[in-house]
Design a protein around this motif. Structure first.
Motif, PDB file in Angstrom:
ATOM      1  N   ARG A   1       0.708  -1.282  -0.015  1.00 44.53           N
ATOM      2  CA  ARG A   1       0.037   0.010  -0.066  1.00 44.53           C
ATOM      3  C   ARG A   1       0.899   1.351  -0.057  1.00 44.53           C
ATOM      4  O   ARG A   1       0.631   2.204  -0.784  1.00 44.53           O
ATOM      5  CB  ARG A   1      -0.880  -0.069   1.080  1.00 44.53           C
ATOM      6  N   LEU A   2       1.908   1.234   0.804  1.00 46.68           N
ATOM      7  CA  LEU A   2       2.923   2.260   0.702  1.00 46.68           C
ATOM      8  C   LEU A   2       3.475   2.454  -0.678  1.00 46.68           C
ATOM      9  O   LEU A   2       3.584   3.637  -1.283  1.00 46.68           O
ATOM     10  CB  LEU A   2       4.135   2.205   1.813  1.00 46.68           C
ATOM     11  N   ALA A   3       3.921   1.398  -1.249  1.00 47.53           N
ATOM     12  CA  ALA A   3       4.445   1.559  -2.410  1.00 47.53           C
ATOM     13  C   ALA A   3       3.337   1.837  -3.577  1.00 47.53           C
ATOM     14  O   ALA A   3       3.846   2.874  -4.632  1.00 47.53           O
ATOM     15  CB  ALA A   3       4.926   0.029  -3.028  1.00 47.53           C
ATOM     16  N   THR A   4       2.155   1.509  -3.609  1.00 45.80           N
ATOM     17  CA  THR A   4       1.093   1.962  -4.767  1.00 45.80           C
ATOM     18  C   THR A   4       0.483   2.979  -4.478  1.00 45.80           C
ATOM     19  O   THR A   4       0.574   3.900  -5.601  1.00 45.80           O
ATOM     20  CB  THR A   4       0.220   0.626  -4.938  1.00 45.80           C
ATOM     21  N   ASN A   5       0.271   3.528  -3.274  1.00 50.49           N
ATOM     22  CA  ASN A   5      -0.503   4.489  -2.966  1.00 50.49           C
ATOM     23  C   ASN A   5       0.373   5.963  -2.641  1.00 50.49           C
ATOM     24  O   ASN A   5      -0.087   7.102  -2.708  1.00 50.49           O
ATOM     25  CB  ASN A   5      -1.451   4.627  -1.892  1.00 50.49           C
ATOM     26  N   HIS A   6       1.658   5.677  -2.423  1.00 47.56           N
ATOM     27  CA  HIS A   6       2.450   6.832  -2.257  1.00 47.56           C
ATOM     28  C   HIS A   6       3.725   6.949  -3.239  1.00 47.56           C
ATOM     29  O   HIS A   6       4.008   7.742  -4.028  1.00 47.56           O
ATOM     30  CB  HIS A   6       2.928   6.841  -0.887  1.00 47.56           C
ATOM     31  N   LEU A   7       4.392   5.798  -3.162  1.00 46.36           N
ATOM     32  CA  LEU A   7       5.794   5.784  -3.854  1.00 46.36           C
ATOM     33  C   LEU A   7       5.447   5.961  -5.443  1.00 46.36           C
ATOM     34  O   LEU A   7       6.159   6.630  -6.042  1.00 46.36           O
ATOM     35  CB  LEU A   7       6.626   4.635  -3.672  1.00 46.36           C
ATOM     36  N   ALA A   8       4.482   5.200  -5.889  1.00 48.19           N
ATOM     37  CA  ALA A   8       4.196   5.093  -7.289  1.00 48.19           C
ATOM     38  C   ALA A   8       3.851   6.432  -7.763  1.00 48.19           C
ATOM     39  O   ALA A   8       4.257   6.993  -8.884  1.00 48.19           O
ATOM     40  CB  ALA A   8       3.125   4.147  -7.827  1.00 48.19           C
TER      41      ALA A   8
ATOM     42  N   GLY B   1      12.909   9.135  -0.903  1.00 51.40           N
ATOM     43  CA  GLY B   1      14.073   9.050  -1.910  1.00 51.40           C
ATOM     44  C   GLY B   1      15.064   7.915  -1.910  1.00 51.40           C
ATOM     45  O   GLY B   1      15.302   7.390  -2.869  1.00 51.40           O
ATOM     46  N   ARG B   2      15.082   7.692  -0.414  1.00 46.28           N
ATOM     47  CA  ARG B   2      15.881   5.880  -0.405  1.00 46.28           C
ATOM     48  C   ARG B   2      15.321   5.041  -1.052  1.00 46.28           C
ATOM     49  O   ARG B   2      15.815   4.062  -1.784  1.00 46.28           O
ATOM     50  CB  ARG B   2      16.330   5.824   1.093  1.00 46.28           C
ATOM     51  N   LEU B   3      13.964   4.847  -0.945  1.00 47.58           N
ATOM     52  CA  LEU B   3      13.334   3.563  -1.432  1.00 47.58           C
ATOM     53  C   LEU B   3      13.182   3.878  -3.091  1.00 47.58           C
ATOM     54  O   LEU B   3      13.264   3.012  -3.833  1.00 47.58           O
ATOM     55  CB  LEU B   3      11.861   3.710  -0.812  1.00 47.58           C
ATOM     56  N   LEU B   4      13.135   4.912  -3.594  1.00 47.06           N
ATOM     57  CA  LEU B   4      12.767   5.302  -4.948  1.00 47.06           C
ATOM     58  C   LEU B   4      14.227   4.860  -5.723  1.00 47.06           C
ATOM     59  O   LEU B   4      14.268   4.614  -6.851  1.00 47.06           O
ATOM     60  CB  LEU B   4      12.335   6.431  -5.236  1.00 47.06           C
ATOM     61  N   ASP B   5      15.335   5.411  -4.767  1.00 49.54           N
ATOM     62  CA  ASP B   5      16.603   5.197  -5.447  1.00 49.54           C
ATOM     63  C   ASP B   5      16.999   3.464  -5.220  1.00 49.54           C
ATOM     64  O   ASP B   5      18.156   3.146  -5.590  1.00 49.54           O
ATOM     65  CB  ASP B   5      17.629   5.672  -4.827  1.00 49.54           C
ATOM     66  N   GLY B   6      16.077   2.806  -4.649  1.00 54.52           N
ATOM     67  CA  GLY B   6      16.313   1.445  -4.510  1.00 54.52           C
ATOM     68  C   GLY B   6      17.057   0.765  -3.160  1.00 54.52           C
ATOM     69  O   GLY B   6      17.427  -0.475  -3.070  1.00 54.52           O
ATOM     70  N   THR B   7      17.000   1.766  -2.189  1.00 54.62           N
ATOM     71  CA  THR B   7      17.443   1.221  -0.824  1.00 54.62           C
ATOM     72  C   THR B   7      16.589   0.605   0.006  1.00 54.62           C
ATOM     73  O   THR B   7      15.718   1.436   0.291  1.00 54.62           O
ATOM     74  CB  THR B   7      18.339   2.556  -0.025  1.00 54.62           C
TER      75      THR B   7
END
Length: 287
Positions: free
Chosen positions: A109-116, A264-270
């Motif tokens: 849910r964090l990935a789809t509703n915020h990060l994406a 930022g860290r998650l979108l950069d793959g960390t």
């Protein structure tokens, strides 16, 4: 809206589908995204005779690599993007006790509703800027719960509805940050709660009883897309037609700073906080 190019995520059903129909009657160029190819093609067929043009894009926005692919295809296909409606979402789930993760191992849910949606804006900022006066509309929710940034992947005491509400608050915080980042570049970024418990697949899949029609959520969304009176308005949260105040945590500068750093860290793959109690129940999910 005649001739303006609009990308709608989650356009194969619900608010996205209804919004596509409305914008087609106004002569927009529609870029329609969905996960299910057959449903997406049906919507494209429904609006093709009224829209200026229609393109379809199939992608699972739960997978951040597919979000980047989607953005790359859009950049190839159109020189400028007038409107981006981040409508696609994952709800609480049929069994809210089951914690799901995406292809990168992040809580779904964090990935789809915020990060994406955040990533999609970042990847398409050039196309938005090229439009001269673009709008980003983030379809959020009045259901907002405070983030636990010590456990952002919700590995302890998981519940899908709570995860959804946390992610929607993160989306609103990201809206405020992106509005500041893009200020002066001709792109307005706003979020809204369109309507309460609309009659959508997501609501019914979560075992909830719809309280309003989908049409009730289309007009507030359309207003942020097309109303000339909102030209230049950015960094706001709306409860349907009215500017409103989001959860108090959205205005905490330290929480916003920490979320921005995490994003930022998650979108950069960390990866961050992907293990812990309940992690053995994690499964890959889809939009």
């Amino acid at each position: 809206m005649r001739g303006k190019t609009v990308l709608i995520t989650g356009a194969s059903a619900g608010v996205g589908r209804h919004l596509a129909h409305d914008l087609a009657t106004r002569g927009a160029v529609l870029l329609l995204h969905g996960r299910d190819r057959d449903r997406l093609e049906r919507v494209a067929d429904e609006v093709a005779d009224r829209a200026e043009a229609v393109r379809v894009y199939q992608a699972d926005l739960g997978d951040l690599d597919r979000v980047r692919d989607l953005a790359a295809h859009v950049r190839q296909d159109v020189p400028a993007l007038d409107v981006l409606v981040n409508n696609a979402a994952v709800g609480g789930g049929a069994d809210p006790t089951v914690r799901e993760t995406n292809a990168q191992g992040y809580e779904l849910r964090l990935a789809t509703n915020h990060l994406a949606p955040y990533l999609l804006v970042r990847e398409l900022r050039g196309a938005l800027a090229a439009a001269g006066s673009a709008r980003v509309v983030n379809v959020a929710s009045i259901g907002q719960l405070p983030l636990d940034l010590d456990d952002p992947m919700f590995t302890r005491g998981y519940h899908g509805v709570e995860a959804y509400c946390r992610a929607k608050l993160a989306m609103i915080m990201g809206t405020f940050d992106l509005a500041e980042e893009l200020r002066g570049q001709g792109t307005a970024v706003n979020a809204l709660h369109p309507a309460h418990l609309m009659d959508t697949r997501m609501v019914r899949h979560g075992g909830l009883t719809p309280a309003t029609t989908v049409d009730a959520g289309v007009l507030p969304t359309l207003r942020l897309v097309a109303d000339p009176a909102l030209e230049g308005v950015t960094g706001r949260y709306f409860d349907r037609f009215d500017e409103a105040r989001a959860h108090e945590q959205a205005y905490d500068p330290e929480v916003r700073r920490r979320l921005a750093a995490l994003t930022g860290r998650l979108l950069d793959g960390t990866p961050a906080a992907r293990t812990g109690e309940g992690a053995d129940r994690a499964t890959r999910g889809t939009l």
